[in-house]
Scaffold this active site. Structure first.
Site, PDB file in Angstrom:
ATOM      1  CE  LYS A 150      78.331 -11.135 166.354  1.00  0.00           C
ATOM      2  NZ  LYS A 150      77.743 -12.370 165.839  1.00  0.00           N
ATOM      3  CE  LYS A 180      72.316  -4.095 163.266  1.00  0.00           C
ATOM      4  NZ  LYS A 180      72.470  -5.222 162.422  1.00  0.00           N
ATOM      5  CE  LYS A 224      69.291 -11.809 166.832  1.00  0.00           C
ATOM      6  NZ  LYS A 224      69.787 -11.151 165.654  1.00  0.00           N
TER       7      LYS A 224
HETATM    8  P1  ADP Z   1      70.340  -8.137 164.669  1.00  0.00           P
HETATM    9  O1  ADP Z   1      71.060  -6.840 164.497  1.00  0.00           O
HETATM   10  O2  ADP Z   1      68.901  -7.939 164.947  1.00  0.00           O
HETATM   11  O3  ADP Z   1      71.046  -9.007 165.693  1.00  0.00           O
HETATM   12  P2  ADP Z   1      71.572  -9.852 162.735  1.00  0.00           P
HETATM   13  O4  ADP Z   1      72.897  -9.240 162.983  1.00  0.00           O
HETATM   14  O5  ADP Z   1      71.330 -11.261 163.218  1.00  0.00           O
HETATM   15  O6  ADP Z   1      70.422  -8.899 163.296  1.00  0.00           O
HETATM   16  O7  ADP Z   1      71.304  -9.777 161.185  1.00  0.00           O
HETATM   17  C1  ADP Z   1      70.654 -10.734 160.404  1.00  0.00           C
HETATM   18  C2  ADP Z   1      70.516 -10.185 159.006  1.00  0.00           C
HETATM   19  O8  ADP Z   1      69.613  -9.073 158.963  1.00  0.00           O
HETATM   20  C3  ADP Z   1      71.836  -9.668 158.416  1.00  0.00           C
HETATM   21  O9  ADP Z   1      71.883 -10.014 157.049  1.00  0.00           O
HETATM   22  C4  ADP Z   1      71.772  -8.170 158.589  1.00  0.00           C
HETATM   23  O10 ADP Z   1      72.501  -7.491 157.591  1.00  0.00           O
HETATM   24  C5  ADP Z   1      70.257  -7.892 158.463  1.00  0.00           C
HETATM   25  N1  ADP Z   1      69.846  -6.766 159.332  1.00  0.00           N
HETATM   26  C6  ADP Z   1      69.800  -6.777 160.687  1.00  0.00           C
HETATM   27  N2  ADP Z   1      69.364  -5.590 161.175  1.00  0.00           N
HETATM   28  C7  ADP Z   1      69.123  -4.810 160.092  1.00  0.00           C
HETATM   29  C8  ADP Z   1      68.635  -3.462 159.921  1.00  0.00           C
HETATM   30  N3  ADP Z   1      68.305  -2.706 160.965  1.00  0.00           N
HETATM   31  N4  ADP Z   1      68.510  -2.980 158.680  1.00  0.00           N
HETATM   32  C9  ADP Z   1      68.834  -3.760 157.608  1.00  0.00           C
HETATM   33  N5  ADP Z   1      69.290  -5.017 157.691  1.00  0.00           N
HETATM   34  C10 ADP Z   1      69.437  -5.564 158.914  1.00  0.00           C
END
Ligand code: ADP
Ligand code: TRP
Length: 332
Positions: free
Chosen positions: A112, A195, A198
């Site tokens: 980050k 992956k 957002k």
């Molecule tokens: P993003 O990658 O969209 O910023 P976050 O890091 O805020 O999402 O993740 C929030 C939660 O959702 C975490 O517990 C993370 O493990 C899960 N998560 C986020 N993206 C995925 C994905 N593509 N597949 C499975 N779990 C996910």
């Protein structure tokens, strides 16, 4: 037994969040004995640049989304971190237990902060200690998280162990990460190796929980695939990341194994699989989106639910916070 997990209120929930995290929270809420605590990690959200009005809106939106997805404030304790000052208080105490060397190993901080390490906030560096406080404050035994949070949970265990040892007390319980085998890792609709996130600039790469049926159908129709028909065996999806992702999404949404999905669609092309997947998504997400829109229409009710949850959380946190102050010889 006590189950706790948190998510940063960073806006729109997508299918990856739902299948990878939220759906497991709902399942644990219904299946696990003991208290379940789920919270919006707004204190974590301010470790990076933050727009105040957006944070307020996102916190409400995420709370509503969690409730729409099945978190029931009667069954689980749902709150936002900032409403329970004990999180920040315990974090300070734990800053003095955690070692700089331990934090230097945290891979999420490295990712980050990137090249701008000197310019990152102290909060971003200390983030995992606040997370340890979140968990240890409630004598949590089970922490449902994604694989990426395992290292932070190990740190929480190390902090708890050292604190107990240094003070000759048993102030904290050692938490276990529970990484459910069913937690699906959902990939981008545009790139089967990235992956779903957002932060992907293309909205076509993800399904948002609030997407309209037409949008969902269009996103699936335009999702990247290859030209081969679907195989009859799981092994046939190897080296076909986009095909594998769509089949995995179908399996996760229908609560079936990939094997079962393939035995139904083997030999068919995406021309028939995609509409089936799109419809499954539309039908499964429709009640969540409908409920979310109802909840969002009444922000005062969302705030009231969070406030009630915070009061319950604060009461549960109190004895551990008191014990931590007292173990350190702090007079209050
Ligand atoms: P993003 O990658 O969209 O910023 P976050 O890091 O805020 O999402 O993740 C929030 C939660 O959702 C975490 O517990 C993370 O493990 C899960 N998560 C986020 N993206 C995925 C994905 N593509 N597949 C499975 N779990 C996910
Ligand atoms: N760091 C977690 C994430 O980014 C969110 C989080 C904050 C959390 N505090 C927590 C998760 C405590 C589990 C337990 O997903």
């Amino acid at each position: 037994m006590r189950t706790l997990s948190g998510i940063q209120p960073t806006g729109n929930l997508h299918l990856g969040n739902y299948l990878g995290a939220i759906r497991n929270w709902v399942r644990m809420q219904d299946d696990m004995p003991g208290e379940k605590l789920y919270f919006l990690a707004d204190l974590h959200a301010i470790t990076v640049h933050n727009d105040p009005a957006e944070l307020t809106a996102n916190t409400r939106e995420m709370a509503a989304a969690l409730m729409a997805a099945g978190i029931d404030p009667e069954k689980a304790i749902l709150f936002n971190q900032a409403r329970v000052p004990a999180h920040a208080e315990l974090a300070w105490l734990l800053f003095c237990t955690a070692r700089i060397g331990w934090l230097n190993r945290m891979t999420q901080f490295k990712e980050k902060s990137g090249k701008n390490r000197e310019g990152a906030s102290v909060g971003l560096y200390a983030y995992p200690v606040l997370q340890a406080a979140d968990v240890l404050l409630y004598q949590t035994t089970h922490v449902p998280v994604g694989d990426d949070q395992k290292q932070h949970l190990e740190l929480a265990r190390d902090i708890a162990t050292k604190f107990n040892l240094d003070t000759g007390t048993e102030t904290f319980t050692l938490p276990d990460p529970t990484i459910p085998p069913t937690a699906a890792r959902i990939m981008s609709l545009r790139d089967g190796n990235a992956k779903m996130s957002k932060s992907d600039p293309s909205d076509m790469s993800r399904i948002n929980l609030v997407d309209a049926p037409d949008t969902i159908m269009a996103k699936i129709r335009k999702a990247r695939t290859d030209a081969e028909p679907l195989p009859s065996e799981v092994a046939g999806l190897q080296d076909r990341p986009e095909a594998k992702n769509l089949v995995s999404i179908y399996a996760a949404m229908a609560d079936e194994s990939i094997h079962d999905v393939l035995s139904r669609f083997a030999g068919q092309g995406f021309g028939s699989f995609k509409p089936a997947l799109g419809e499954l998504l539309v039908e499964t997400l429709r009640p969540i989106a409908t409920r979310l829109n109802q909840l969002k229409a009444d922000p005062a009710a969302i705030d009231a639910a969070l406030e009630a949850g915070a009061a319950r959380a604060a009461a549960l946190a109190r004895p551990t916070l008191d014990a931590a102050y007292s173990a350190l010889g702090l007079c209050r």
